[in-house]
Write a protein that holds these residues in place. Structure first.
Motif, mmCIF file in Angstrom:
data_model
loop_
_atom_site.group_PDB
_atom_site.id
_atom_site.type_symbol
_atom_site.label_atom_id
_atom_site.label_comp_id
_atom_site.label_asym_id
_atom_site.label_seq_id
_atom_site.Cartn_x
_atom_site.Cartn_y
_atom_site.Cartn_z
ATOM 1 N N ARG A 108 0.832 -1.203 0.000
ATOM 2 C CA ARG A 108 0.000 0.000 0.000
ATOM 3 C C ARG A 108 0.867 1.254 0.000
ATOM 4 O O ARG A 108 2.010 1.236 0.458
ATOM 5 N N GLY A 109 0.270 2.330 -0.486
ATOM 6 C CA GLY A 109 0.934 3.611 -0.403
ATOM 7 C C GLY A 109 1.034 4.052 1.044
ATOM 8 O O GLY A 109 0.166 3.726 1.864
ATOM 9 N N ASN A 110 2.091 4.765 1.389
ATOM 10 C CA ASN A 110 2.278 5.219 2.761
ATOM 11 C C ASN A 110 1.094 6.062 3.211
ATOM 12 O O ASN A 110 0.656 6.979 2.496
ATOM 13 N N ARG A 111 0.543 5.736 4.381
ATOM 14 C CA ARG A 111 -0.653 6.395 4.917
ATOM 15 C C ARG A 111 -1.810 6.329 3.920
ATOM 16 O O ARG A 111 -2.630 7.238 3.836
ATOM 17 N N GLN A 112 -1.814 5.254 3.131
ATOM 18 C CA GLN A 112 -2.853 4.979 2.142
ATOM 19 C C GLN A 112 -2.919 6.052 1.047
ATOM 20 O O GLN A 112 -3.940 6.218 0.378
ATOM 21 N N ALA A 113 -1.802 6.744 0.844
ATOM 22 C CA ALA A 113 -1.726 7.751 -0.223
ATOM 23 C C ALA A 113 -1.598 7.061 -1.578
ATOM 24 O O ALA A 113 -1.264 5.878 -1.672
ATOM 25 N N ALA A 114 -1.862 7.799 -2.634
ATOM 26 C CA ALA A 114 -1.811 7.248 -3.987
ATOM 27 C C ALA A 114 -0.394 6.821 -4.355
ATOM 28 O O ALA A 114 0.594 7.488 -4.011
ATOM 29 N N LEU A 115 -0.321 5.712 -5.069
ATOM 30 C CA LEU A 115 0.939 5.254 -5.659
ATOM 31 C C LEU A 115 1.022 5.621 -7.130
ATOM 32 O O LEU A 115 2.109 5.724 -7.694
ATOM 33 N N PHE A 116 -0.139 5.801 -7.749
ATOM 34 C CA PHE A 116 -0.209 6.069 -9.182
ATOM 35 C C PHE A 116 -1.174 7.233 -9.431
ATOM 36 O O PHE A 116 -2.304 7.216 -8.937
ATOM 37 N N TYR A 117 -0.710 8.212 -10.207
ATOM 38 C CA TYR A 117 -1.549 9.366 -10.512
ATOM 39 C C TYR A 117 -1.984 9.407 -11.970
ATOM 40 O O TYR A 117 -2.973 10.051 -12.301
ATOM 41 N N ASP A 118 -1.225 8.751 -12.832
ATOM 42 C CA ASP A 118 -1.597 8.774 -14.240
ATOM 43 C C ASP A 118 -1.044 7.540 -14.946
ATOM 44 O O ASP A 118 -0.369 6.697 -14.334
ATOM 45 N N ARG A 119 -1.340 7.442 -16.221
ATOM 46 C CA ARG A 119 -0.933 6.298 -17.023
ATOM 47 C C ARG A 119 0.581 6.095 -17.006
ATOM 48 O O ARG A 119 1.059 4.950 -17.022
ATOM 49 N N TYR A 120 1.324 7.191 -16.953
ATOM 50 C CA TYR A 120 2.776 7.079 -16.960
ATOM 51 C C TYR A 120 3.269 6.344 -15.717
ATOM 52 O O TYR A 120 4.192 5.521 -15.794
ATOM 53 N N ASP A 121 2.652 6.627 -14.561
ATOM 54 C CA ASP A 121 3.053 5.952 -13.322
ATOM 55 C C ASP A 121 2.782 4.457 -13.408
ATOM 56 O O ASP A 121 3.632 3.636 -13.035
ATOM 57 N N TRP A 122 1.587 4.079 -13.860
ATOM 58 C CA TRP A 122 1.241 2.661 -13.960
ATOM 59 C C TRP A 122 2.187 1.934 -14.914
ATOM 60 O O TRP A 122 2.650 0.838 -14.623
ATOM 61 N N ASN A 123 2.458 2.560 -16.055
ATOM 62 C CA ASN A 123 3.364 1.938 -17.020
ATOM 63 C C ASN A 123 4.788 1.839 -16.470
ATOM 64 O O ASN A 123 5.497 0.861 -16.751
ATOM 65 N N LYS A 124 5.191 2.829 -15.705
ATOM 66 C CA LYS A 124 6.528 2.795 -15.116
ATOM 67 C C LYS A 124 6.654 1.631 -14.142
ATOM 68 O O LYS A 124 7.672 0.920 -14.121
ATOM 69 N N TYR A 125 5.618 1.418 -13.337
ATOM 70 C CA TYR A 125 5.653 0.306 -12.380
ATOM 71 C C TYR A 125 5.766 -1.028 -13.112
ATOM 72 O O TYR A 125 6.568 -1.888 -12.733
ATOM 73 N N LEU A 126 4.991 -1.202 -14.174
ATOM 74 C CA LEU A 126 5.048 -2.453 -14.934
ATOM 75 C C LEU A 126 6.402 -2.624 -15.618
ATOM 76 O O LEU A 126 6.916 -3.735 -15.727
ATOM 77 N N SER A 127 6.980 -1.517 -16.066
ATOM 78 C CA SER A 127 8.308 -1.576 -16.674
ATOM 79 C C SER A 127 9.355 -2.000 -15.641
ATOM 80 O O SER A 127 10.219 -2.843 -15.922
ATOM 81 N N MET A 153 10.878 -7.782 -4.304
ATOM 82 C CA MET A 153 10.097 -6.670 -3.773
ATOM 83 C C MET A 153 10.995 -5.519 -3.310
ATOM 84 O O MET A 153 10.625 -4.344 -3.446
ATOM 85 N N LYS A 154 12.165 -5.845 -2.797
ATOM 86 C CA LYS A 154 13.087 -4.782 -2.404
ATOM 87 C C LYS A 154 13.530 -3.981 -3.623
ATOM 88 O O LYS A 154 13.534 -2.745 -3.610
ATOM 89 N N MET A 155 13.889 -4.686 -4.692
ATOM 90 C CA MET A 155 14.322 -4.007 -5.905
ATOM 91 C C MET A 155 13.188 -3.200 -6.526
ATOM 92 O O MET A 155 13.352 -2.022 -6.874
ATOM 93 N N LEU A 156 12.018 -3.811 -6.636
ATOM 94 C CA LEU A 156 10.868 -3.146 -7.250
ATOM 95 C C LEU A 156 10.440 -1.925 -6.445
ATOM 96 O O LEU A 156 10.246 -0.836 -7.012
ATOM 97 N N ASN A 157 10.288 -2.075 -5.147
ATOM 98 C CA ASN A 157 9.844 -0.960 -4.315
ATOM 99 C C ASN A 157 10.863 0.165 -4.269
ATOM 100 O O ASN A 157 10.496 1.343 -4.307
#
Length: 197
Positions: free
Chosen positions: A19-38, A76-80
């Protein structure tokens, strides 16, 4: 108090959450989601694994991962770490991006394996973000019920437990429509040596 060591052995399958810290957003737009998958694919090159299902919600993630030769802590350490560096740099913030330690529940039966895949794919529907799970673009559900390709997931394992046409029966399973029963049996070896750090 020392943290409890997570059980691990080669081939172990997990439902991983973060989860995002204090339940804050991890993704704000398409670029963020694609970056995570990359970054997920970059991590896979270093620590190979099979990704059975995933769902990236705005403030948390679900991954159904089958390990090969490495404990999930390494991936998970590398990804996070890499995503946090990207996130803080892009949004010019400091501090933790993820809330505490990632969650990892061991999956040891077919019934639980399938239940987790269903739960993950229903997340956007349960959150009233879509009217059908295959409408959500940041999960693997559409790959399971259509001919849409994906470089991220392998569907063969989960679909192997359904009769033909497999994708139609999987859709019925997720949407709670009638379908032939699925046999529940162990999918992991009886041996379960723990991994210690």
């Amino acid at each position: 108090m020392a943290r409890k060591h997570r059980q691990w052995f080669p081939g172990a399958i997990y439902h991983i959450t973060n989860r995002g810290n204090r339940q804050a957003a991890l993704f704000y737009d398409r670029y963020d989601w694609n970056k995570y998958l990359s970054l997920l694919e970059e991590t896979r090159k270093m620590y190979p694994f099979y990704l059975h299902t995933y769902c990236l919600m705005s403030n948390h993630i679900h991954l159904q991962v089958e390990t090969i030769d490495h404990h999930p802590q390494y991936m998970m350490k590398m990804l996070n770490t890499h995503y946090a560096l990207y996130f803080n740099k892009r949004y010019q913030v400091v501090g933790h991006v993820f809330q505490g330690r990632y969650g990892a529940k061991l999956i040891d039966t077919v019934s639980y394996h399938l239940k987790v895949s269903k739960y993950i794919h229903l997340n956007p529907l349960e959150a009233n973000m879509v009217k059908s799970p295959d409408q959500y673009p940041w999960s693997s559900h559409a790959v399971y019920v259509s001919d849409r390709p994906s470089p991220h997931v392998t569907t063969e394992n989960i679909l192997s437990y359904f009769p033909d046409p497999k994708k139609e029966y999987y859709r019925r399973f997720v949407e709670d429509l009638p379908f032939p029963s699925v046999i529940s049996k162990p999918i992991l070896p009886v041996q379960d040596p723990t991994f210690t750090t």
